[in-house]
Structures are given as structure tokens and as C-alpha cells.
Design an enzyme around this catalytic site. Structure first.
Site, PDB file in Angstrom:
ATOM      1  N   LYS A 109      -8.119  -6.097   5.582  1.00  0.00           N
ATOM      2  CA  LYS A 109      -8.649  -4.613   4.727  1.00  0.00           C
ATOM      3  C   LYS A 109     -10.457  -4.550   4.684  1.00  0.00           C
ATOM      4  O   LYS A 109     -10.911  -5.494   3.931  1.00  0.00           O
ATOM      5  CB  LYS A 109      -8.042  -3.760   3.889  1.00  0.00           C
ATOM      6  CG  LYS A 109      -6.209  -3.783   4.366  1.00  0.00           C
ATOM      7  CD  LYS A 109      -6.239  -2.428   5.356  1.00  0.00           C
ATOM      8  CE  LYS A 109      -4.946  -2.609   5.638  1.00  0.00           C
ATOM      9  NZ  LYS A 109      -4.532  -1.273   6.961  1.00  0.00           N
ATOM     10  N   PRO A 127      -5.741   0.526   0.745  1.00  0.00           N
ATOM     11  CA  PRO A 127      -4.433  -1.298  -0.426  1.00  0.00           C
ATOM     12  C   PRO A 127      -5.135  -0.703  -1.823  1.00  0.00           C
ATOM     13  O   PRO A 127      -6.207  -0.854  -1.895  1.00  0.00           O
ATOM     14  CB  PRO A 127      -5.003  -2.316  -0.407  1.00  0.00           C
ATOM     15  CG  PRO A 127      -6.173  -1.637   1.378  1.00  0.00           C
ATOM     16  CD  PRO A 127      -6.992  -0.716   1.091  1.00  0.00           C
ATOM     17  N   ILE A 155      -1.539   0.754   3.473  1.00  0.00           N
ATOM     18  CA  ILE A 155      -1.468   1.524   4.498  1.00  0.00           C
ATOM     19  C   ILE A 155      -1.479  -0.035   5.416  1.00  0.00           C
ATOM     20  O   ILE A 155      -2.546  -0.097   6.511  1.00  0.00           O
ATOM     21  CB  ILE A 155      -1.979   2.434   5.358  1.00  0.00           C
ATOM     22  CG1 ILE A 155      -1.729   3.444   4.662  1.00  0.00           C
ATOM     23  CG2 ILE A 155      -1.330   3.159   6.132  1.00  0.00           C
ATOM     24  CD1 ILE A 155      -2.963   4.337   4.841  1.00  0.00           C
TER      25      ILE A 155
END
Length: 119
Positions: free
Chosen positions: A33, A2, A65
Site C-alpha cells: 500500500k 491501513p 482494505i
């Protein structure tokens, strides 16, 4: 993976020196994440007008993602707008955030792509 990138009219002298290191755990938690994969960058001193004025303003992009979507982005927006307003003094009505969900094959890392890494 990210990346939260902020371009702002706010001068570098007004960006808290620890802003990016304080922002990474907030970003990681919001997206679910791992912190070691998260990146936050600020590009200050960008000549910019928002709504015809040069009051503090910004444009931002959050690339990840996965972990993005219609409902998720509402939650991310709340957290990120709050962060930028508190730390950089840019009000939420003086900034846009675009959300960019990238496929694993479009993000490179360690000489390959996340598609190859994740299999």
C-alpha cells in the site's frame, strides 16, 4: 487506509520516539500500500496482563482494505511481530494481532468513503 494499532503495557518512556515513523514504511511494504495512506499508532501504559503476568505484552489490530487473507496474514504476522519485538521488546508469545479486512464502504476519508473514491 491501513492502520496498525498497538496497545501495550510497555511504558511510553520505553517507546522509541521514532517508532511510528519507522514502522509506516515497513507496514506499507508488507501490505503493498502507499505510505501516505498508512497509519501506525501505539497506546502505551495500558494496564494489561497476558497469561497472568505483567511482563511486556501487547494486543494489536491491523485494519486494511484488502491485502489481508489466510496466507497474506502469515507474512504480515512475521513482519509485524518482528518489528514489535525488536522495537518495543514485546516477545511474539506475549502479543496477539487481529487482522481486519474492511470493505471500502466502511472506511471514511476526505468527507466520503473509499467506496465513493474508488468508484
Amino acid at each position: 487506509m491501513p492502520h496498525f494499532r498497538i496497545e501495550t503495557y510497555v511504558p511510553k518512556s520505553q517507546i522509541p520516539p521514532d517508532f511510528v515513523t519507522k514502522a509506516v514504511p515497513i507496514l506499507a511494504k508488507a501490505l503493498g500500500k502507499p505510505e501516505p495512506y498508512c497509519v501506525v499508532s501505539v497506546i502505551p501504559d495500558v494496564p494489561m496482563s497476558f497469561g497472568g503476568t505483567t511482563e511486556p505484552c501487547a494486543i494489536a489490530n491491523l485494519m486494511s482494505i484488502g491485502a489481508l487473507g489466510v496466507e497474506q496474514n502469515k507474512k504480515h504476522a512475521k513482519v509485524l511481530f518482528n518489528l514489535v519485538e525488536q522495537e518495543l521488546g514485546v516477545k511474539s508469545d506475549r502479543m496477539y494481532i487481529t487482522f481486519q479486512d474492511e470493505p471500502t464502504g466502511n472506511v471514511g476519508f476526505k468527507g466520503t468513503t473509499f467506496h465513493a473514491i474508488f468508484g
